[in-house]
Design an enzyme around this catalytic site. Structure first.
Site, short mmCIF file in Angstrom:
data_model
loop_
_atom_site.label_atom_id
_atom_site.label_comp_id
_atom_site.label_asym_id
_atom_site.label_seq_id
_atom_site.Cartn_x
_atom_site.Cartn_y
_atom_site.Cartn_z
N CYS A 70 0.87 -1.18 0.00
CA CYS A 70 0.00 0.00 0.00
C CYS A 70 0.90 1.22 0.00
O CYS A 70 1.69 1.40 0.93
CB CYS A 70 -0.89 -0.02 1.25
SG CYS A 70 -1.88 1.46 1.49
N CYS A 182 -0.99 3.90 -6.52
CA CYS A 182 -1.82 3.24 -5.51
C CYS A 182 -2.01 1.82 -5.99
O CYS A 182 -2.27 1.59 -7.19
CB CYS A 182 -3.17 3.95 -5.37
SG CYS A 182 -4.39 3.04 -4.38
#
Length: 259
Positions: A70, A182
């Site tokens: 992440c 992302c």
């Protein structure tokens, strides 16, 4: 021993799939902190609390390495995590460096799509300042792509209008490289590519993260010993629902085809 892969939701499966390709003889724990998603819209201190809760849970399960799959969590907490846990911890960051190296000689720009928190974090700004000597990197927050992914909505009829609205202020012909900053975003890589000229290259950091993990485990002589099994958790609760597990399998198959 398992390799743990952690994300706010299903985005980290883009990294998990790259790791599985490189290291098929491993077993995995995949932790999606769905109780606290979206990470990219939360204050940093609150976020760090959730991240440490998740990592405490995973480390208690005798893992040999942790992948923070992440970008937002890496930006917010990777240095603190490495200070607090004795295992290898591999993070991910937007692939700005290879994008600049690729686009700069062509006199093209770089567009970095990410969450708002990733784009605000000092870690990202230090990276850009170090690499972007000719001011060619532009940021673009794309928070709704996380929502689409978590809803398992991969329908172009929903995704394309959002992309076109967000991209409308930009001259897309100026961009040589688009960085998906992302881990949820590569799920839509094929749709994103279609919005840009054919020569524009769309990249992300998932493969580099997987390669970094492999090098680290090779140095420690801890490669292999598994069968490819994946155990899924949602915010500390094991996922046993057959319908959800089937959705995860379908997503991994989709990613295998597009990554």
């Amino acid at each position: 021993m398992n390799i743990a892969v952690f994300d706010s939701g299903i985005g980290g499966m883009t990294v998990l799939q790259q790791i599985r390709k490189l290291m098929p003889n491993e077993d995995f724990l995949y932790y999606a902190d769905t109780a606290h998603i979206p990470y990219g819209e939360k204050p940093k201190n609150e976020l760090k609390t959730y991240i440490f809760e998740a990592v405490d849970f995973l480390v208690a399960r005798d893992i040999k390495a942790l992948v923070v799959a992440c970008n937002t969590a890496t930006s917010a907490a990777i240095e603190d995590l490495r200070k607090n846990y004795p295992i290898p911890i591999i993070g991910i960051e937007p692939a700005v460096k290879p994008a600049v190296i690729e686009s700069e000689p062509e006199k093209k720009k770089v567009l970095v799509m990410a969450t708002r928190l990733t784009l605000k974090e000092e870690k990202y700004h230090r990276l850009v300042e170090r690499i972007d000597t000719h001011d060619i990197v532009d940021p673009l927050p794309m928070p709704k792509l996380v929502e689409f992914a978590e809803a398992f909505d991969f329908n172009p009829d929903d995704i394309v209008p959002y992309l076109q609205k967000q991209l409308q202020p930009f001259d897309l012909n100026q961009y040589g490289t688009v960085v998906l900053g992302c881990t949820h975003f590569p799920i839509f890589k094929d749709i994103i590519e279609q919005q840009f000229p054919k020569e524009t290259h769309v990249i992300d950091g998932s493969l580099g993260t997987a390669q970094n993990l492999k090098r680290t485990l090779e140095k420690l002589h801890q490669i292999g010993g598994g069968s490819g099994k994946i155990t899924f958790f949602k915010s500390g609760v094991a996922v046993k629902d057959e319908e959800t597990l089937a959705l995860y399998d379908q997503l991994l198959e989709k990613l295998n085809a597009i990554l």
